[in-house]
Design a protein around this motif. Sequence first.
Motif, PDB file in Angstrom:
ATOM      1  N   SER A 151      -2.292   1.284 -19.077  1.00  0.00           N
ATOM      2  CA  SER A 151      -3.498   1.125 -18.270  1.00  0.00           C
ATOM      3  C   SER A 151      -4.103   2.493 -17.992  1.00  0.00           C
ATOM      4  N   VAL A 152      -5.393   2.622 -18.259  1.00  0.00           N
ATOM      5  CA  VAL A 152      -6.160   3.801 -17.877  1.00  0.00           C
ATOM      6  C   VAL A 152      -7.166   3.291 -16.864  1.00  0.00           C
ATOM      7  N   GLN A 153      -7.069   3.789 -15.637  1.00  0.00           N
ATOM      8  CA  GLN A 153      -7.819   3.180 -14.540  1.00  0.00           C
ATOM      9  C   GLN A 153      -8.294   4.239 -13.555  1.00  0.00           C
TER      10      GLN A 153
ATOM     11  N   ARG B  48       5.948   1.273 -19.416  1.00  0.00           N
ATOM     12  CA  ARG B  48       4.724   1.056 -18.625  1.00  0.00           C
ATOM     13  C   ARG B  48       4.139   2.434 -18.337  1.00  0.00           C
ATOM     14  N   ILE B  49       2.896   2.640 -18.765  1.00  0.00           N
ATOM     15  CA  ILE B  49       2.214   3.914 -18.523  1.00  0.00           C
ATOM     16  C   ILE B  49       0.868   3.626 -17.872  1.00  0.00           C
ATOM     17  N   ILE B  50       0.625   4.314 -16.774  1.00  0.00           N
ATOM     18  CA  ILE B  50      -0.664   4.230 -16.093  1.00  0.00           C
ATOM     19  C   ILE B  50      -1.181   5.648 -15.947  1.00  0.00           C
ATOM     20  N   HIS B  51      -2.422   5.872 -16.353  1.00  0.00           N
ATOM     21  CA  HIS B  51      -3.050   7.177 -16.187  1.00  0.00           C
ATOM     22  C   HIS B  51      -4.401   6.963 -15.521  1.00  0.00           C
TER      23      HIS B  51
ATOM     24  N   PRO C 185      -5.883  16.240  -4.080  1.00  0.00           N
ATOM     25  CA  PRO C 185      -4.504  16.719  -3.991  1.00  0.00           C
ATOM     26  C   PRO C 185      -3.616  15.731  -3.238  1.00  0.00           C
ATOM     27  N   GLY C 186      -2.427  15.529  -3.774  1.00  0.00           N
ATOM     28  CA  GLY C 186      -1.476  14.588  -3.196  1.00  0.00           C
ATOM     29  C   GLY C 186      -1.574  13.190  -3.774  1.00  0.00           C
ATOM     30  N   GLU C 187      -2.648  12.889  -4.484  1.00  0.00           N
ATOM     31  CA  GLU C 187      -2.812  11.555  -5.070  1.00  0.00           C
ATOM     32  C   GLU C 187      -2.113  11.476  -6.425  1.00  0.00           C
ATOM     33  N   ASN C 188      -1.777  10.256  -6.812  1.00  0.00           N
ATOM     34  CA  ASN C 188      -1.153   9.990  -8.111  1.00  0.00           C
ATOM     35  C   ASN C 188      -2.140  10.223  -9.247  1.00  0.00           C
ATOM     36  N   ILE C 189      -1.620  10.781 -10.350  1.00  0.00           N
ATOM     37  CA  ILE C 189      -2.399  10.907 -11.583  1.00  0.00           C
ATOM     38  C   ILE C 189      -1.829  10.002 -12.662  1.00  0.00           C
ATOM     39  N   VAL C 190      -0.521  10.084 -12.874  1.00  0.00           N
ATOM     40  CA  VAL C 190       0.087   9.374 -14.002  1.00  0.00           C
ATOM     41  C   VAL C 190       1.431   8.781 -13.590  1.00  0.00           C
ATOM     42  N   LEU C 191       1.741   7.655 -14.201  1.00  0.00           N
ATOM     43  CA  LEU C 191       3.037   7.006 -14.027  1.00  0.00           C
ATOM     44  C   LEU C 191       3.580   6.658 -15.407  1.00  0.00           C
ATOM     45  N   VAL C 192       4.808   7.077 -15.655  1.00  0.00           N
ATOM     46  CA  VAL C 192       5.526   6.687 -16.873  1.00  0.00           C
ATOM     47  C   VAL C 192       6.810   6.014 -16.425  1.00  0.00           C
TER      48      VAL C 192
END
Length: 155
Positions: free
Chosen positions: A8-10, A80-83, A90-97
């Motif tokens: 997911s790219v969101q 599962r990859i989310i970008h 700053p402090g927010e999520n960018i990517v999840l693997v």
Amino acid sequence: MDSSVHISVQNYDFDLAQEQANLLAQNKNIGAAVAFTGLCRDESGRLDALELEHYPGMAEAQIEKMALTAKERFSLDAVRIIHRFGMIKPGENIVLVLTASRHRNAAFEAASFLMDYMKTNAPFWKKEHLKSGVTGDWVSSRASDDQAQKRWEEE
């Protein structure tokens, strides 16, 4: 698409716990799940936001191709990859693997392999927006990221 691979790219945030629950619900034979979350740094207080851009469709396709490579190379049960894209503070999520396998070493290695790819070859562009009000330059890749990615070519 392989149902055990989710890309997911969101432009909105994700919930790590929910994403891991979704991944683990796919297969009850998983013995290990590894999660990596990349966050936006404040660069010693000078960064107001990081702007991320991508080519819709192409980014997802390239990330999926690499996820399928990792799935085969490391015998993964799920990936599962989310970008995220857009303005990220700053402090927010960018990517999840998230990687899942029967054994921990495969899950750890696959997560590292995928993040090294994401840092060097995933089609995203980053621009710094500084607290001073100045829009910074596009961020270049680091030599250390390129070195980390090269080790996978040697194995």
